[in-house]
Design a protein around this motif. Structure first.
Motif, PDB file in Angstrom:
ATOM      1  N   PHE A  36       0.861  -1.181   0.000  1.00 48.64           N
ATOM      2  CA  PHE A  36       0.000   0.000   0.000  1.00 48.64           C
ATOM      3  C   PHE A  36       0.900   1.234   0.000  1.00 48.64           C
ATOM      4  CE2 PHE A  36      -2.276   3.476   1.927  1.00 48.64           C
ATOM      5  CZ  PHE A  36      -3.486   3.433   1.266  1.00 48.64           C
ATOM      6  N   PRO A  37       0.719   2.155  -0.940  1.00 52.18           N
ATOM      7  CA  PRO A  37      -0.272   2.108  -2.014  1.00 52.18           C
ATOM      8  C   PRO A  37       0.058   1.060  -3.077  1.00 52.18           C
ATOM      9  CG  PRO A  37       1.120   4.031  -2.245  1.00 52.18           C
ATOM     10  CD  PRO A  37       1.497   3.415  -0.941  1.00 52.18           C
ATOM     11  N   ARG A  38      -0.962   0.672  -3.820  1.00 46.91           N
ATOM     12  CA  ARG A  38      -0.843  -0.425  -4.773  1.00 46.91           C
ATOM     13  C   ARG A  38       0.195  -0.155  -5.854  1.00 46.91           C
ATOM     14  NH1 ARG A  38      -6.432  -2.273  -7.208  1.00 46.91           N
ATOM     15  NH2 ARG A  38      -6.783  -2.432  -4.957  1.00 46.91           N
ATOM     16  N   GLU A  39       0.366   1.103  -6.227  1.00 44.33           N
ATOM     17  CA  GLU A  39       1.291   1.416  -7.318  1.00 44.33           C
ATOM     18  C   GLU A  39       2.756   1.191  -6.949  1.00 44.33           C
ATOM     19  OE1 GLU A  39      -0.286   5.364  -5.582  1.00 44.33           O
ATOM     20  OE2 GLU A  39      -1.070   3.389  -6.160  1.00 44.33           O
ATOM     21  N   LEU A  40       3.051   0.910  -5.674  1.00 45.56           N
ATOM     22  CA  LEU A  40       4.425   0.629  -5.264  1.00 45.56           C
ATOM     23  C   LEU A  40       4.688  -0.873  -5.164  1.00 45.56           C
ATOM     24  CD1 LEU A  40       5.011   3.355  -2.514  1.00 45.56           C
ATOM     25  CD2 LEU A  40       5.592   3.424  -4.943  1.00 45.56           C
ATOM     26  N   ALA A  41       3.907  -1.674  -5.877  1.00 39.43           N
ATOM     27  CA  ALA A  41       4.042  -3.128  -5.800  1.00 39.43           C
ATOM     28  C   ALA A  41       5.441  -3.601  -6.171  1.00 39.43           C
ATOM     29  CB  ALA A  41       3.003  -3.795  -6.698  1.00 39.43           C
ATOM     30  N   ALA A  42       6.107  -2.905  -7.076  1.00 40.74           N
ATOM     31  CA  ALA A  42       7.439  -3.328  -7.511  1.00 40.74           C
ATOM     32  C   ALA A  42       8.473  -3.217  -6.393  1.00 40.74           C
ATOM     33  CB  ALA A  42       7.877  -2.497  -8.716  1.00 40.74           C
ATOM     34  N   SER A  43       8.178  -2.441  -5.363  1.00 36.90           N
ATOM     35  CA  SER A  43       9.120  -2.274  -4.254  1.00 36.90           C
ATOM     36  C   SER A  43       8.983  -3.364  -3.198  1.00 36.90           C
ATOM     37  CB  SER A  43       8.918  -0.906  -3.595  1.00 36.90           C
ATOM     38  OG  SER A  43       9.212   0.136  -4.501  1.00 36.90           O
ATOM     39  N   LEU A  44       8.007  -4.249  -3.380  1.00 35.26           N
ATOM     40  CA  LEU A  44       7.806  -5.365  -2.455  1.00 35.26           C
ATOM     41  C   LEU A  44       8.092  -6.667  -3.191  1.00 35.26           C
ATOM     42  CD1 LEU A  44       6.761  -6.609   0.219  1.00 35.26           C
ATOM     43  CD2 LEU A  44       4.467  -6.538  -0.787  1.00 35.26           C
ATOM     44  N   THR A  45       9.089  -7.414  -2.714  1.00 35.60           N
ATOM     45  CA  THR A  45       9.423  -8.691  -3.345  1.00 35.60           C
ATOM     46  C   THR A  45       9.169  -9.825  -2.365  1.00 35.60           C
ATOM     47  OG1 THR A  45      11.744  -8.480  -2.656  1.00 35.60           O
ATOM     48  CG2 THR A  45      11.145  -7.628  -4.835  1.00 35.60           C
ATOM     49  N   TRP A  46       8.849 -10.992  -2.912  1.00 34.00           N
ATOM     50  CA  TRP A  46       8.553 -12.166  -2.089  1.00 34.00           C
ATOM     51  C   TRP A  46       9.322 -13.353  -2.625  1.00 34.00           C
ATOM     52  CZ3 TRP A  46       5.592 -16.748  -3.266  1.00 34.00           C
ATOM     53  CH2 TRP A  46       5.347 -17.557  -2.138  1.00 34.00           C
ATOM     54  N   GLY A  47       9.912 -14.139  -1.705  1.00 32.25           N
ATOM     55  CA  GLY A  47      10.689 -15.298  -2.120  1.00 32.25           C
ATOM     56  C   GLY A  47      10.839 -16.293  -0.991  1.00 32.25           C
ATOM     57  N   GLU A  48      11.870 -17.110  -1.057  1.00 35.72           N
ATOM     58  CA  GLU A  48      12.064 -18.187  -0.089  1.00 35.72           C
ATOM     59  C   GLU A  48      12.305 -17.669   1.324  1.00 35.72           C
ATOM     60  OE1 GLU A  48      15.201 -20.619  -1.494  1.00 35.72           O
ATOM     61  OE2 GLU A  48      14.032 -21.488  -3.145  1.00 35.72           O
ATOM     62  N   GLU A  49      12.824 -16.457   1.448  1.00 35.45           N
ATOM     63  CA  GLU A  49      13.090 -15.893   2.771  1.00 35.45           C
ATOM     64  C   GLU A  49      11.988 -14.941   3.225  1.00 35.45           C
ATOM     65  OE1 GLU A  49      17.831 -16.047   3.498  1.00 35.45           O
ATOM     66  OE2 GLU A  49      17.072 -14.231   2.526  1.00 35.45           O
ATOM     67  N   GLY A  50      10.867 -14.977   2.538  1.00 40.52           N
ATOM     68  CA  GLY A  50       9.769 -14.110   2.920  1.00 40.52           C
ATOM     69  C   GLY A  50       9.745 -12.841   2.094  1.00 40.52           C
ATOM     70  N   TYR A  51       9.396 -11.739   2.728  1.00 38.21           N
ATOM     71  CA  TYR A  51       9.254 -10.463   2.034  1.00 38.21           C
ATOM     72  C   TYR A  51      10.454  -9.567   2.259  1.00 38.21           C
ATOM     73  CZ  TYR A  51       4.371 -11.465   1.073  1.00 38.21           C
ATOM     74  OH  TYR A  51       3.214 -12.026   0.608  1.00 38.21           O
ATOM     75  N   GLN A  52      10.685  -8.686   1.284  1.00 42.08           N
ATOM     76  CA  GLN A  52      11.659  -7.615   1.463  1.00 42.08           C
ATOM     77  C   GLN A  52      11.076  -6.322   0.925  1.00 42.08           C
ATOM     78  OE1 GLN A  52      15.968  -8.057   1.173  1.00 42.08           O
ATOM     79  NE2 GLN A  52      15.965  -6.462  -0.397  1.00 42.08           N
ATOM     80  N   MET A  53      11.132  -5.303   1.763  1.00 43.65           N
ATOM     81  CA  MET A  53      10.725  -3.960   1.371  1.00 43.65           C
ATOM     82  C   MET A  53      11.962  -3.207   0.899  1.00 43.65           C
ATOM     83  SD  MET A  53       7.558  -4.247   2.225  1.00 43.65           S
ATOM     84  CE  MET A  53       7.099  -2.560   1.869  1.00 43.65           C
ATOM     85  N   ASN A  54      11.840  -2.542  -0.227  1.00 43.07           N
ATOM     86  CA  ASN A  54      12.932  -1.731  -0.765  1.00 43.07           C
ATOM     87  C   ASN A  54      12.458  -0.282  -0.828  1.00 43.07           C
ATOM     88  OD1 ASN A  54      14.935  -3.922  -1.605  1.00 43.07           O
ATOM     89  ND2 ASN A  54      13.048  -4.586  -2.613  1.00 43.07           N
ATOM     90  N   LYS A  55      12.648   0.422   0.245  1.00 43.61           N
ATOM     91  CA  LYS A  55      12.158   1.799   0.369  1.00 43.61           C
ATOM     92  C   LYS A  55      13.197   2.766  -0.171  1.00 43.61           C
ATOM     93  CE  LYS A  55       9.884   5.389   2.073  1.00 43.61           C
ATOM     94  NZ  LYS A  55      10.826   6.418   1.594  1.00 43.61           N
ATOM     95  N   THR A  56      12.777   3.658  -1.059  1.00 46.60           N
ATOM     96  CA  THR A  56      13.658   4.696  -1.585  1.00 46.60           C
ATOM     97  C   THR A  56      13.273   6.040  -0.989  1.00 46.60           C
ATOM     98  OG1 THR A  56      12.216   5.028  -3.496  1.00 46.60           O
ATOM     99  CG2 THR A  56      14.022   3.440  -3.733  1.00 46.60           C
ATOM    100  N   ALA A  57      14.203   6.968  -1.029  1.00 44.27           N
ATOM    101  CA  ALA A  57      14.003   8.250  -0.357  1.00 44.27           C
ATOM    102  C   ALA A  57      12.871   9.062  -0.966  1.00 44.27           C
ATOM    103  CB  ALA A  57      15.301   9.057  -0.386  1.00 44.27           C
ATOM    104  N   ASP A  58      12.549   8.831  -2.234  1.00 44.60           N
ATOM    105  CA  ASP A  58      11.501   9.615  -2.879  1.00 44.60           C
ATOM    106  C   ASP A  58      10.100   9.078  -2.581  1.00 44.60           C
ATOM    107  OD1 ASP A  58      12.266   7.341  -4.412  1.00 44.60           O
ATOM    108  OD2 ASP A  58      11.061   8.110  -6.078  1.00 44.60           O
ATOM    109  N   GLN A  59      10.012   7.923  -1.924  1.00 41.42           N
ATOM    110  CA  GLN A  59       8.708   7.361  -1.566  1.00 41.42           C
ATOM    111  C   GLN A  59       8.297   7.893  -0.196  1.00 41.42           C
ATOM    112  OE1 GLN A  59       9.631   3.192  -1.733  1.00 41.42           O
ATOM    113  NE2 GLN A  59       9.293   3.050  -3.941  1.00 41.42           N
ATOM    114  N   THR A  60       7.191   8.600  -0.167  1.00 42.87           N
ATOM    115  CA  THR A  60       6.755   9.187   1.101  1.00 42.87           C
ATOM    116  C   THR A  60       6.139   8.156   2.034  1.00 42.87           C
ATOM    117  OG1 THR A  60       4.631   9.776   0.110  1.00 42.87           O
ATOM    118  CG2 THR A  60       6.380  11.434   0.048  1.00 42.87           C
ATOM    119  N   MET A  61       5.541   7.104   1.478  1.00 37.26           N
ATOM    120  CA  MET A  61       4.932   6.064   2.307  1.00 37.26           C
ATOM    121  C   MET A  61       4.925   4.752   1.551  1.00 37.26           C
ATOM    122  SD  MET A  61       1.132   5.822   4.048  1.00 37.26           S
ATOM    123  CE  MET A  61       1.542   7.013   5.314  1.00 37.26           C
TER     124      MET A  61
END
Length: 433
Positions: A36-61
């Motif tokens: 959330f928001p949905r348009e940031l789906a590419a910043s959330l990855t899922w794999g064998e170790e679970g989830y990883q968030m990749n937050k960049t400085a230009d993303q406010t939330m």
């Protein structure tokens, strides 16, 4: 630093748990978290170790959440989070408690922090659940403009305030650390004396007994052995240990209106006392002249301090296991953490004997005392004159006092405002009210 919320949405039906049964949300096996928001789906990855968030400085939330359904008898929950983060990120947990049919936060909100860890780690926090909560919104957050946060699982264990206790099982030995007492139930949760909120550094207990003695084991989390304050090394009774970190046990015999305190520091220096009222209704006072026959053993590790208190029944004046319920509390003085905490969840000091838990050996139960939030009362008085004062009729007000009914004591300019008839009417109304 900017606080960035990370919501994890559980796209399955809500699970209801029985008290004490852990619920494991294993993110390595189930792709259930949505961005959330949905348009940031590419910043959330899922794999064998679970989830990883990749937050960049230009993303406010960048956020996600999931809901829990709280059992009706749940008073608290243990919340264990398995994660790792990039350097500098500080994971946090925010929770909104919802009444039935209410919005998020309609029954209150709280938050907790997890220590920053660049390696996989599991950290557990204790959360109080307000009475009347039906749903809990769980929100993970981080403090950093840009970061990576990976998470494998969340494990939730609900707790009530009534716990089963059992006699010492076959093979029980008080010489073993309490964490190794097989078959003895754990009594989790310590609460701050000042606010009755969960302590930041938690302690758990184990409790059992036989015909000779009561055995109470402490398992206290510590940052390291080096931070424990343990200056006093005194083998004599009633050592002056209360400037050190201490573990303390409190018992109360209601039929005799008598209580006891037992305490130890990390050097095994100890203190004991009776706790009495000089006359019923007086404050409870510590009488250190009393010295009892009891034992305590410490077990120190790098991140845990365990201790076993052995209290013979005869020391308390009992002829064997008490047949009626006794009062119980356990306390911890944490100097490095700058907090005093106790097993009961009331706001008050260790010697509030009337608030101790009920420890009933005949029923095999111990019931924690928990603070009941105060309620407001609306003042009412069924009298027409009093009701007239509370009316909303506008204008024509005069300043006066209920404490004085003689106009003669008022200044001349005030006396001139009233006729003799008004003075008599005023006094009649005052007496009628």
């Amino acid at each position: 630093m900017r606080k960035v919320l990370l919501y994890c949405f559980l796209a399955v039906s809500i699970i209801t748990a029985h008290a004490f049964d852990p619920i494991v949300y294993d993110f390595t096996k189930r792709n259930i978290v949505k961005p959330f928001p949905r348009e940031l789906a590419a910043s959330l990855t899922w794999g064998e170790e679970g989830y990883q968030m990749n937050k960049t400085a230009d993303q406010t939330m960048f956020s996600a959440y999931f809901y829990l359904q709280a059992p009706a008898d749940a008073k608290a929950m243990k919340y264990a989070f398995t994660y790792r983060n990039s350097p500098g990120a500080i994971p946090q947990l925010n929770l909104s408690f919802n009444k039935k049919g209410g919005a998020n936060g309609s029954n209150g909100m709280t938050k907790a922090s997890f220590p920053s860890s660049t390696e996989w780690a599991t950290h557990e926090v204790l959360i109080t659940i307000p009475a009347g909560t039906e749903m809990i919104q769980c929100i993970h957050s981080a403090m950093e403009d840009a970061y990576k946060l990976a998470f494998k699982s969340v494990t939730v264990t609900y707790l009530s305030d009534t716990f089963d206790i059992t006699p010492a099982p076959n093979g029980f030995s008080a010489k073993l650390p309490p964490s190794q007492w097989q078959g003895v139930p754990e009594l989790p949760g310590f609460y701050l004396c000042v606010t009755a909120e969960p302590a930041r550094e938690q302690t758990s207990l184990k409790l059992t007994w036989d015909n000779d003695a009561l055995y109470v084991g402490f398992m206290a989390n510590i940052k390291s052995r080096g931070v424990l304050q343990a200056k006093v090394k005194d083998s004599k009774p009633d050592a002056a240990i209360f400037s050190d970190d201490c573990l303390e046990l409190f018992l109360h015999a209601p039929a005799r209106n008598l209580a006891w305190q037992f305490a130890v520091n990390a050097n095994a220096s100890r203190f004991d006392a009776e706790v009495k009222q000089d006359v019923p209704g007086d404050p409870w006072r510590v009488k250190s002249a009393w010295n009892g026959d009891w034992d305590v053993v410490n077990f120190l590790e790098e991140n845990r301090w365990e201790a076993t208190f052995t209290i013979p029944w005869k020391t308390l004046g009992f002829d064997g296991v008490p047949k009626t319920a006794i009062g119980f509390n356990a306390g911890r003085e944490n100097k490095s953490g700058q907090e005093n905490s106790q097993w009961n969840a009331y706001d008050g000091n260790f010697h509030a004997v009337e608030k101790y838990a009920s420890l009933d050996f005949s029923n095999g139960k111990i019931e924690r005392t928990r603070r009941v939030d105060s309620v407001s009362y609306l003042i009412d008085r069924p009298n027409a004159q009093y009701e007239a004062l509370l009316s909303h009729e506008p204008g024509n007000f005069r300043t006066g006092t209920w404490g004085i009914a003689l106009l003669s004591v008022f200044p001349e300019k005030i006396r001139q405002l009233y006729s003799d008839e008004e003075v008599l009417e005023w006094q009649d109304n005052l007496l009628a009210a």
